[in-house]
Design a protein around this motif. Structure first.
Motif, PDB file in Angstrom:
ATOM      1  N   TYR A 245       0.923  -1.440  -0.116  1.00 30.59           N
ATOM      2  CA  TYR A 245      -0.052  -0.098  -0.339  1.00 30.59           C
ATOM      3  C   TYR A 245       1.035   1.313   0.586  1.00 30.59           C
ATOM      4  O   TYR A 245       0.343   1.748  -0.611  1.00 30.59           O
ATOM      5  CB  TYR A 245      -0.976   0.011   1.055  1.00 30.59           C
ATOM      6  CG  TYR A 245      -1.697   1.407   1.243  1.00 30.59           C
ATOM      7  CD1 TYR A 245      -2.207   1.966   0.632  1.00 30.59           C
ATOM      8  CD2 TYR A 245      -1.285   2.227   2.811  1.00 30.59           C
ATOM      9  CE1 TYR A 245      -3.526   2.899   0.849  1.00 30.59           C
ATOM     10  CE2 TYR A 245      -1.648   3.042   2.430  1.00 30.59           C
ATOM     11  CZ  TYR A 245      -2.894   3.562   1.944  1.00 30.59           C
ATOM     12  OH  TYR A 245      -3.750   4.169   1.998  1.00 30.59           O
ATOM     13  N   TYR A 246       1.730   1.247   0.679  1.00 31.17           N
ATOM     14  CA  TYR A 246       2.965   2.273   0.985  1.00 31.17           C
ATOM     15  C   TYR A 246       3.341   2.619  -0.476  1.00 31.17           C
ATOM     16  O   TYR A 246       4.138   3.837  -0.890  1.00 31.17           O
ATOM     17  CB  TYR A 246       4.049   2.445   1.986  1.00 31.17           C
ATOM     18  CG  TYR A 246       2.985   2.491   3.186  1.00 31.17           C
ATOM     19  CD1 TYR A 246       2.574   3.859   3.492  1.00 31.17           C
ATOM     20  CD2 TYR A 246       3.244   1.790   4.478  1.00 31.17           C
ATOM     21  CE1 TYR A 246       0.957   3.584   5.204  1.00 31.17           C
ATOM     22  CE2 TYR A 246       2.937   1.645   5.527  1.00 31.17           C
ATOM     23  CZ  TYR A 246       1.453   2.585   6.062  1.00 31.17           C
ATOM     24  OH  TYR A 246       0.901   2.966   7.255  1.00 31.17           O
ATOM     25  N   VAL A 247       4.283   1.584  -1.074  1.00 31.76           N
ATOM     26  CA  VAL A 247       4.676   1.917  -2.139  1.00 31.76           C
ATOM     27  C   VAL A 247       4.152   2.103  -3.407  1.00 31.76           C
ATOM     28  O   VAL A 247       4.023   3.279  -3.645  1.00 31.76           O
ATOM     29  CB  VAL A 247       5.343  -0.078  -2.572  1.00 31.76           C
ATOM     30  CG1 VAL A 247       6.164   0.449  -3.972  1.00 31.76           C
ATOM     31  CG2 VAL A 247       6.418  -0.258  -1.759  1.00 31.76           C
ATOM     32  N   PHE A 293       8.913   3.252   7.578  1.00 32.00           N
ATOM     33  CA  PHE A 293       9.434   4.764   6.811  1.00 32.00           C
ATOM     34  C   PHE A 293      10.224   4.686   7.847  1.00 32.00           C
ATOM     35  O   PHE A 293      11.289   5.345   7.621  1.00 32.00           O
ATOM     36  CB  PHE A 293       7.564   5.540   7.638  1.00 32.00           C
ATOM     37  CG  PHE A 293       6.952   5.330   7.260  1.00 32.00           C
ATOM     38  CD1 PHE A 293       7.303   5.954   6.073  1.00 32.00           C
ATOM     39  CD2 PHE A 293       5.683   4.390   7.360  1.00 32.00           C
ATOM     40  CE1 PHE A 293       5.590   5.951   4.783  1.00 32.00           C
ATOM     41  CE2 PHE A 293       4.748   4.831   6.388  1.00 32.00           C
ATOM     42  CZ  PHE A 293       4.689   5.495   5.635  1.00 32.00           C
ATOM     43  N   THR A 294      11.543   3.810   8.353  1.00 34.11           N
ATOM     44  CA  THR A 294      12.846   3.815   8.733  1.00 34.11           C
ATOM     45  C   THR A 294      14.503   2.833   7.499  1.00 34.11           C
ATOM     46  O   THR A 294      14.579   2.916   7.789  1.00 34.11           O
ATOM     47  CB  THR A 294      13.806   3.370  10.110  1.00 34.11           C
ATOM     48  OG1 THR A 294      12.755   1.620   9.912  1.00 34.11           O
ATOM     49  CG2 THR A 294      12.764   4.087  11.007  1.00 34.11           C
ATOM     50  N   LYS A 299      12.912   6.213   1.618  1.00 34.10           N
ATOM     51  CA  LYS A 299      13.541   7.643   1.421  1.00 34.10           C
ATOM     52  C   LYS A 299      14.044   7.628   0.241  1.00 34.10           C
ATOM     53  O   LYS A 299      14.252   8.265  -0.893  1.00 34.10           O
ATOM     54  CB  LYS A 299      14.529   6.720   1.678  1.00 34.10           C
ATOM     55  CG  LYS A 299      14.573   7.334   3.359  1.00 34.10           C
ATOM     56  CD  LYS A 299      16.085   7.051   3.981  1.00 34.10           C
ATOM     57  CE  LYS A 299      16.103   7.185   5.572  1.00 34.10           C
ATOM     58  NZ  LYS A 299      17.845   7.106   6.128  1.00 34.10           N
ATOM     59  N   GLN A 300      14.258   5.967  -1.078  1.00 35.32           N
ATOM     60  CA  GLN A 300      14.206   6.373  -2.282  1.00 35.32           C
ATOM     61  C   GLN A 300      13.543   6.299  -3.026  1.00 35.32           C
ATOM     62  O   GLN A 300      13.593   7.024  -4.157  1.00 35.32           O
ATOM     63  CB  GLN A 300      14.999   4.865  -2.285  1.00 35.32           C
ATOM     64  CG  GLN A 300      15.496   4.115  -4.049  1.00 35.32           C
ATOM     65  CD  GLN A 300      16.332   5.585  -4.313  1.00 35.32           C
ATOM     66  OE1 GLN A 300      17.894   6.164  -3.208  1.00 35.32           O
ATOM     67  NE2 GLN A 300      16.461   6.128  -5.767  1.00 35.32           N
ATOM     68  N   LEU A 302      10.654   8.584  -1.891  1.00 30.21           N
ATOM     69  CA  LEU A 302      10.947   9.530  -2.278  1.00 30.21           C
ATOM     70  C   LEU A 302      11.369  10.388  -2.763  1.00 30.21           C
ATOM     71  O   LEU A 302      10.993  11.651  -3.708  1.00 30.21           O
ATOM     72  CB  LEU A 302      10.643  10.168  -0.553  1.00 30.21           C
ATOM     73  CG  LEU A 302      10.082  10.014   0.064  1.00 30.21           C
ATOM     74  CD1 LEU A 302      10.542  10.395   1.397  1.00 30.21           C
ATOM     75  CD2 LEU A 302       8.037  10.626   0.195  1.00 30.21           C
ATOM     76  N   LYS A 303      12.523  10.022  -3.437  1.00 33.95           N
ATOM     77  CA  LYS A 303      13.380  10.914  -4.446  1.00 33.95           C
ATOM     78  C   LYS A 303      12.721  10.285  -5.713  1.00 33.95           C
ATOM     79  O   LYS A 303      13.237  11.431  -7.074  1.00 33.95           O
ATOM     80  CB  LYS A 303      14.886  10.311  -4.627  1.00 33.95           C
ATOM     81  CG  LYS A 303      16.167  10.705  -4.440  1.00 33.95           C
ATOM     82  CD  LYS A 303      17.173  10.606  -4.616  1.00 33.95           C
ATOM     83  CE  LYS A 303      18.014  11.552  -5.599  1.00 33.95           C
ATOM     84  NZ  LYS A 303      19.846  10.233  -4.975  1.00 33.95           N
ATOM     85  N   GLU A 304      12.611   9.179  -5.846  1.00 38.48           N
ATOM     86  CA  GLU A 304      12.115   8.601  -7.283  1.00 38.48           C
ATOM     87  C   GLU A 304      10.844   9.551  -7.743  1.00 38.48           C
ATOM     88  O   GLU A 304      10.619  10.075  -8.954  1.00 38.48           O
ATOM     89  CB  GLU A 304      11.940   7.188  -7.198  1.00 38.48           C
ATOM     90  CG  GLU A 304      13.253   6.663  -7.124  1.00 38.48           C
ATOM     91  CD  GLU A 304      12.937   5.297  -7.252  1.00 38.48           C
ATOM     92  OE1 GLU A 304      11.643   4.683  -7.463  1.00 38.48           O
ATOM     93  OE2 GLU A 304      13.971   4.178  -6.925  1.00 38.48           O
ATOM     94  N   ASN A 305      10.192   9.810  -6.549  1.00 40.48           N
ATOM     95  CA  ASN A 305       9.231  10.552  -7.173  1.00 40.48           C
ATOM     96  C   ASN A 305       9.309  12.043  -6.365  1.00 40.48           C
ATOM     97  O   ASN A 305       7.892  13.047  -7.199  1.00 40.48           O
ATOM     98  CB  ASN A 305       7.561   9.788  -6.867  1.00 40.48           C
ATOM     99  CG  ASN A 305       7.422   8.237  -6.701  1.00 40.48           C
ATOM    100  OD1 ASN A 305       7.075   8.041  -8.386  1.00 40.48           O
ATOM    101  ND2 ASN A 305       7.957   7.570  -6.178  1.00 40.48           N
ATOM    102  N   ASN A 306      10.303  12.623  -6.949  1.00 39.65           N
ATOM    103  CA  ASN A 306      10.139  13.750  -6.066  1.00 39.65           C
ATOM    104  C   ASN A 306       9.118  14.351  -5.042  1.00 39.65           C
ATOM    105  O   ASN A 306       8.790  15.585  -6.219  1.00 39.65           O
ATOM    106  CB  ASN A 306       9.948  14.229  -8.045  1.00 39.65           C
ATOM    107  CG  ASN A 306      10.988  16.313  -7.907  1.00 39.65           C
ATOM    108  OD1 ASN A 306      11.351  16.208  -7.412  1.00 39.65           O
ATOM    109  ND2 ASN A 306       9.741  16.802  -8.844  1.00 39.65           N
ATOM    110  N   ILE A 307       8.966  13.748  -4.524  1.00 41.55           N
ATOM    111  CA  ILE A 307       8.140  14.430  -3.084  1.00 41.55           C
ATOM    112  C   ILE A 307       9.045  14.834  -2.193  1.00 41.55           C
ATOM    113  O   ILE A 307      10.501  14.264  -1.807  1.00 41.55           O
ATOM    114  CB  ILE A 307       7.548  12.979  -2.998  1.00 41.55           C
ATOM    115  CG1 ILE A 307       6.466  12.068  -3.564  1.00 41.55           C
ATOM    116  CG2 ILE A 307       6.755  13.757  -1.761  1.00 41.55           C
ATOM    117  CD1 ILE A 307       6.343  11.174  -3.195  1.00 41.55           C
TER     118      ILE A 307
END
Length: 323
Positions: A245-247, A293-294, A299-300, A302-307
């Motif tokens: 779900y989170y992914v 969330f740790t 983290k990746q 968030l970076k890949e999706n420019n969030i």
């Protein structure tokens, strides 16, 4: 023909309701598109803004410890504290010693666990409608709504806020445990009124009918903040794999201001005892939230999706308290 006519009337009713809701929102300077918040925070209008928000701090040592780690080492960047709960002093001390962290209040009017209870910070003789025959908050929102006097609700949440300030917490926002303060128009009215007086953003979303009703009847101000999307894993997501779900959520996050509610704790003896008899939002669930969330994967993504991670503190200072 009769069935078609009925369907047409139903469709027209929905369309008309939607039109009046949109007009009401526009008349108050609001729309279902909250991207102006992005620009006020210094981002492009089409930016993907996300608050990863941990609920329930103060409920136990396990919840506090895991959430602190998730904020210091993981991707959780905001949290809210339950003032009436037994482990409030611990998280209040941490918040006082770390004024840079984003801590709001998870205003609490219910006590849902089977063998682990709490009650109001106000003397029970002043808020008798908020407690059961044992002096605790009611277990369910339905019971709260059935008994609660809105004036007593207002007194209690004001006292929770004042207790937090006395403890040295630099409160950044207000939200509602178990959505209790967003369960009826009367309680939502109290919630928004108190938030405005303290100049604190209140977690609101147009996805909830009670918020739409409030906007139509009372209206919002330019200082009221409404998130475009509010996310929280539910029973179905847990059953189907909460990590999946989170992914999927992060891979498909839309532009605008979004808030993701999570519950981070360690699956230890303390938390198992607190949540005894509850699979959903229980100890194992909270450990899964902590793991994800740790993780480097979070983290990746968030970076890949420019969030862009933003905080309620930014929203408080740049929007709600902006001159």
């Amino acid at each position: 023909m009769t069935r078609f006519t009925g369907m047409l009337r139903a469709w027209l009713a929905i369309l008309i309701t939607s039109m009046f809701t949109s007009l009401a929102l526009e008349a108050n300077g609001q729309s279902f598109n909250n991207q102006n918040i992005a620009e006020e925070l210094g981002y492009p209008a089409d930016a993907k803004l996300l608050i990863i928000h941990a609920d329930d701090l103060g409920v136990s040592h396990s919840e506090n410890a895991a959430s602190i780690t998730a904020m210091e080492e993981g991707t959780v960047n905001s949290a809210s504290i339950m003032v009436p709960c037994p482990w409030f002093p611990e998280i209040a001390a941490y918040a006082r010693q770390h004024p840079d962290k984003d801590f709001g209040l998870h205003l609490t009017l219910t006590s849902e666990w089977t063998d682990y209870k709490w009650g109001p910070v106000t003397s029970t003789d002043k808020v008798p409608s908020l407690v059961n025959d044992k002096g605790y908050f009611y277990s369910t929102v339905d019971s709260l709504v059935m008994h609660a006097d809105p004036e007593e609700v207002e007194l209690e949440i004001r006292n929770q806020i004042e207790k937090a300030y006395r403890a040295g917490i630099n409160v950044t926002h207000l939200d509602a445990h178990m959505y209790a303060l967003r369960s009826t128009p009367e309680l939502l009215d109290v919630h928004i009124k108190v938030g405005r007086e303290y100049e604190l953003p209140v977690l609101l979303t147009y996805e909830e009918d009670v918020v739409k009703e409030f906007v139509e009847t009372e209206g919002l101000t330019e200082k009221d903040v409404v998130v475009d999307n509010l996310y929280m894993a539910m029973q179905e997501e847990y059953d189907n794999g909460i990590t999946n779900y989170y992914v999927e959520l992060l891979n498909n996050l839309e532009p605008g201001l979004s808030c993701l509610l999570v519950h981070t704790a360690h699956d230890n003896e303390e938390m198992k005892a607190v949540t005894r008899g509850h699979i959903y939002w229980g100890s194992a669930w909270r450990q899964m939230d902590f793991y994800f969330f740790t993780s480097d994967r979070a983290k990746q993504l968030l970076k890949e999706n420019n969030i862009h991670l933003v905080t309620w503190r930014e929203i408080r200072d740049k929007v709600v308290r902006a001159k």
